[in-house]
Design a protein around this motif. Structure first.
Motif, PDB file in Angstrom:
ATOM      1  N   GLN A  77      -9.436   8.052   5.042  1.00  0.00           N
ATOM      2  CA  GLN A  77     -10.495   7.034   5.084  1.00  0.00           C
ATOM      3  C   GLN A  77      -9.974   5.701   4.562  1.00  0.00           C
ATOM      4  O   GLN A  77     -10.209   4.641   5.159  1.00  0.00           O
ATOM      5  CB  GLN A  77     -11.703   7.499   4.266  1.00  0.00           C
ATOM      6  N   ALA A  78      -9.243   5.744   3.453  1.00  0.00           N
ATOM      7  CA  ALA A  78      -8.697   4.506   2.886  1.00  0.00           C
ATOM      8  C   ALA A  78      -7.673   3.878   3.834  1.00  0.00           C
ATOM      9  O   ALA A  78      -7.638   2.644   4.009  1.00  0.00           O
ATOM     10  CB  ALA A  78      -8.049   4.808   1.532  1.00  0.00           C
ATOM     11  N   PHE A  79      -6.861   4.721   4.444  1.00  0.00           N
ATOM     12  CA  PHE A  79      -5.857   4.238   5.397  1.00  0.00           C
ATOM     13  C   PHE A  79      -6.542   3.543   6.572  1.00  0.00           C
ATOM     14  O   PHE A  79      -6.175   2.440   6.985  1.00  0.00           O
ATOM     15  CB  PHE A  79      -5.012   5.423   5.860  1.00  0.00           C
ATOM     16  N   MET A  80      -7.571   4.201   7.122  1.00  0.00           N
ATOM     17  CA  MET A  80      -8.254   3.639   8.293  1.00  0.00           C
ATOM     18  C   MET A  80      -8.962   2.321   7.951  1.00  0.00           C
ATOM     19  O   MET A  80      -8.983   1.393   8.757  1.00  0.00           O
ATOM     20  CB  MET A  80      -9.248   4.655   8.873  1.00  0.00           C
ATOM     21  N   VAL A 100       4.824  12.578   4.076  1.00  0.00           N
ATOM     22  CA  VAL A 100       5.291  11.294   4.610  1.00  0.00           C
ATOM     23  C   VAL A 100       4.531  10.188   3.884  1.00  0.00           C
ATOM     24  O   VAL A 100       3.294  10.225   3.835  1.00  0.00           O
ATOM     25  CB  VAL A 100       5.033  11.187   6.135  1.00  0.00           C
ATOM     26  N   ILE A 101       5.239   9.235   3.326  1.00  0.00           N
ATOM     27  CA  ILE A 101       4.600   8.119   2.636  1.00  0.00           C
ATOM     28  C   ILE A 101       4.574   6.918   3.574  1.00  0.00           C
ATOM     29  O   ILE A 101       5.618   6.468   4.054  1.00  0.00           O
ATOM     30  CB  ILE A 101       5.365   7.738   1.345  1.00  0.00           C
ATOM     31  N   PHE A 102       3.367   6.440   3.858  1.00  0.00           N
ATOM     32  CA  PHE A 102       3.219   5.232   4.672  1.00  0.00           C
ATOM     33  C   PHE A 102       2.979   4.056   3.737  1.00  0.00           C
ATOM     34  O   PHE A 102       2.126   4.147   2.860  1.00  0.00           O
ATOM     35  CB  PHE A 102       2.043   5.345   5.636  1.00  0.00           C
ATOM     36  N   PRO A 103       3.687   2.934   3.882  1.00  0.00           N
ATOM     37  CA  PRO A 103       4.700   2.677   4.906  1.00  0.00           C
ATOM     38  C   PRO A 103       6.134   2.915   4.431  1.00  0.00           C
ATOM     39  O   PRO A 103       7.068   2.712   5.202  1.00  0.00           O
ATOM     40  CB  PRO A 103       4.488   1.197   5.187  1.00  0.00           C
ATOM     41  N   ASP A 104       6.301   3.362   3.175  1.00  0.00           N
ATOM     42  CA  ASP A 104       7.653   3.399   2.609  1.00  0.00           C
ATOM     43  C   ASP A 104       8.647   4.186   3.459  1.00  0.00           C
ATOM     44  O   ASP A 104       9.792   3.762   3.637  1.00  0.00           O
ATOM     45  CB  ASP A 104       7.613   3.991   1.195  1.00  0.00           C
ATOM     46  N   ASP A 105       8.223   5.344   3.975  1.00  0.00           N
ATOM     47  CA  ASP A 105       9.158   6.188   4.727  1.00  0.00           C
ATOM     48  C   ASP A 105       9.513   5.608   6.098  1.00  0.00           C
ATOM     49  O   ASP A 105      10.385   6.148   6.793  1.00  0.00           O
ATOM     50  CB  ASP A 105       8.589   7.596   4.895  1.00  0.00           C
ATOM     51  N   PHE A 106       8.817   4.551   6.501  1.00  0.00           N
ATOM     52  CA  PHE A 106       9.125   3.906   7.796  1.00  0.00           C
ATOM     53  C   PHE A 106       9.822   2.561   7.601  1.00  0.00           C
ATOM     54  O   PHE A 106      10.173   1.907   8.575  1.00  0.00           O
ATOM     55  CB  PHE A 106       7.832   3.710   8.598  1.00  0.00           C
ATOM     56  N   ARG A 107       9.969   2.140   6.355  1.00  0.00           N
ATOM     57  CA  ARG A 107      10.564   0.830   6.075  1.00  0.00           C
ATOM     58  C   ARG A 107      12.013   0.792   6.589  1.00  0.00           C
ATOM     59  O   ARG A 107      12.728   1.788   6.527  1.00  0.00           O
ATOM     60  CB  ARG A 107      10.548   0.561   4.572  1.00  0.00           C
ATOM     61  N   GLY A 108      12.410  -0.357   7.129  1.00  0.00           N
ATOM     62  CA  GLY A 108      13.781  -0.508   7.608  1.00  0.00           C
ATOM     63  C   GLY A 108      13.910  -0.365   9.113  1.00  0.00           C
ATOM     64  O   GLY A 108      14.986  -0.616   9.668  1.00  0.00           O
ATOM     65  N   PHE A 152       3.329  13.038  13.866  1.00  0.00           N
ATOM     66  CA  PHE A 152       1.873  13.173  13.998  1.00  0.00           C
ATOM     67  C   PHE A 152       1.336  13.410  12.590  1.00  0.00           C
ATOM     68  O   PHE A 152       1.699  14.401  11.958  1.00  0.00           O
ATOM     69  CB  PHE A 152       1.518  14.316  14.947  1.00  0.00           C
ATOM     70  N   LEU A 153       0.496  12.486  12.116  1.00  0.00           N
ATOM     71  CA  LEU A 153       0.181  12.453  10.694  1.00  0.00           C
ATOM     72  C   LEU A 153      -1.290  12.701  10.414  1.00  0.00           C
ATOM     73  O   LEU A 153      -2.176  12.210  11.119  1.00  0.00           O
ATOM     74  CB  LEU A 153       0.579  11.091  10.119  1.00  0.00           C
ATOM     75  N   THR A 154      -1.533  13.472   9.342  1.00  0.00           N
ATOM     76  CA  THR A 154      -2.882  13.673   8.838  1.00  0.00           C
ATOM     77  C   THR A 154      -2.827  13.536   7.322  1.00  0.00           C
ATOM     78  O   THR A 154      -1.800  13.120   6.774  1.00  0.00           O
ATOM     79  CB  THR A 154      -3.435  15.049   9.279  1.00  0.00           C
ATOM     80  N   GLY A 155      -3.913  13.856   6.647  1.00  0.00           N
ATOM     81  CA  GLY A 155      -3.935  13.735   5.191  1.00  0.00           C
ATOM     82  C   GLY A 155      -5.265  14.221   4.674  1.00  0.00           C
ATOM     83  O   GLY A 155      -6.112  14.701   5.441  1.00  0.00           O
ATOM     84  N   VAL A 167       0.845  -1.199   0.000  1.00  0.00           N
ATOM     85  CA  VAL A 167       0.000   0.000   0.000  1.00  0.00           C
ATOM     86  C   VAL A 167       0.881   1.250   0.000  1.00  0.00           C
ATOM     87  O   VAL A 167       2.089   1.185   0.275  1.00  0.00           O
ATOM     88  CB  VAL A 167      -0.955   0.051   1.210  1.00  0.00           C
ATOM     89  N   ARG A 168       0.265   2.377  -0.317  1.00  0.00           N
ATOM     90  CA  ARG A 168       1.013   3.636  -0.335  1.00  0.00           C
ATOM     91  C   ARG A 168       0.047   4.766   0.001  1.00  0.00           C
ATOM     92  O   ARG A 168      -0.864   5.055  -0.781  1.00  0.00           O
ATOM     93  CB  ARG A 168       1.627   3.863  -1.723  1.00  0.00           C
TER      94      ARG A 168
END
Lengths: 194, 160
Positions: free
Chosen positions: A131-134, A45-53, A122-125, A33-34
């Motif tokens: 909605q898609a993320f949740m 911030v791209i979830f989850p790519d920016d947290f990978r690793g 602290f993330l929003t969008g 997902v992205r």
């Protein structure tokens, strides 16, 4: 090949297989997902790519929530404070109320909890993305009741899932906790297994 | 009907235990969370006060223990403070599996010789739209209005 070298390689292979098998099972995989989100500083911030690793501890909140969400936020902060060796572990709080929780609002909220700093995000969008993320993380929310203030402003509140997730280095969901109810030491122990 | 040991004990069970079970389950549903253990004192005693940090315009919640040392129950009718635009008594509760809700408690009964706990995830004083940022280390005042004991003003420290 020397027989002792062959036996050593064979033993190591068995050990590696056994160790891999001993790790916690993965409940979901978010690597496909992205979601493009925005942090409290207005940075993309791209979830989850920016947290990978690195392991990620992520809670879900809205800033008009006085009780449960402040508990979730404080719990995420306490996990970081009590980790012996946080290393590059990341910590995030994602709002499910993006209409009201702008980056500026999230920055003030983070500051009130002394969490407007690394390694917290602290993330929003935009509402569609949130909605898609949740939906992807099985976070449910619905309006519960509202209050009309003396100047006519309407303040509404939400019923919502109580959730903190532990996501591993490869964007796979390892644990899904009751966000405000889970003792911190359980999350700390689970982090050590990653 | 012929009385046997079995019918005797069955009747005893029905007569004593079943009403007791209904009574216990009924009490659990309606009574606030209280502590039976009491220390010496009189009147209404408030302790363990604290509140969550909040940025201006947002929400906070205050928590404390209310002990009623009297032999008569009392009722917390309302709470006032200049630190928020609205102050209400609320309760968080689990609506269904993993889904949290919140509801207003119009009046909070404090049973005689008991302590009612306002704590995270349960009863709390809801501060709607705080009028200034509440940071770790700040304090503010709340005035509690009791039916029997009148007004009581308490100091609330803000902490993480």
């Amino acid at each position: 090949m020397n027989r002792s070298i062959f036996l050593t390689i064979l033993t190591l292979s068995f050990l590696l297989t056994a160790l891999t098998g001993c790790g916690p099972e993965r409940l979901d995989d978010y690597s496909d997902v992205r979601f493009e989100l925005t942090d409290q500083n207005g940075e993309s911030v791209i979830f989850p790519d920016d947290f990978r690793g690195a392991p990620l501890v992520v809670g879900f909140i809205y800033t008009h929530c006085p009780d449960i969400c402040s508990f979730i936020t404080a719990n995420v902060g306490k996990v970081y404070e009590e980790l012996d060796n946080p290393g590059d572990t990341r910590f995030a709080l994602v709002t499910f109320d993006p209409e009201r929780d702008t980056p500026e609002v999230l920055k003030k909220y983070a500051d009130a909890f002394d969490m407007d700093r690394e390694p917290f995000s602290f993330l929003t969008g935009d509402p569609e993305t949130i909605q898609a993320f949740m939906e992807r993380v099985s976070l449910r929310s619905q309006e519960s009741f509202s209050r009309d203030l003396d100047d006519g402003e309407r303040v509404y509140f939400l019923n919502h899932s109580d959730k903190i997730l532990l996501i591993d280095q490869n964007s796979r969901l390892v644990f899904d906790y009751g966000g405000s109810m889970t003792p911190i030491n359980i999350i700390l122990e689970d982090l050590k297994k990653l | 009907m012929k009385r046997t040991p079995f019918t005797f004990f069955a009747s005893l069970f029905a007569a004593l235990l079943l009403p007791a079970l209904f009574l216990i389950s009924g009490c659990e549903a309606e009574q606030p969370r209280t502590d039976a253990e009491m220390i010496d004192g009189d009147g209404i005693h408030i302790e363990g006060t604290w509140a969550r940090p909040a940025s201006e315009g947002r929400m906070s919640a205050a928590y404390f223990l209310i002990t009623n040392f009297e032999e008569e129950p009392d009722t917390l009718l309302s709470v006032e403070s200049d630190v928020a635009r609205l102050v209400e008594i609320h309760e968080s509760f689990e609506r269904e599996e993993g889904m949290m809700g919140m509801r207003e408690i119009p009046q909070l009964q404090i049973p005689a010789q008991s302590t009612v706990r306002l704590e995270q995830g349960g009863l709390h004083i809801m501060l709607i739209q705080v009028t200034r940022t509440l940071a770790d280390g700040d304090t503010f005042e709340l005035t509690l209005n009791f039916a029997g004991h009148g007004e009581k003003t308490i100091e609330i420290p803000v902490r993480l």
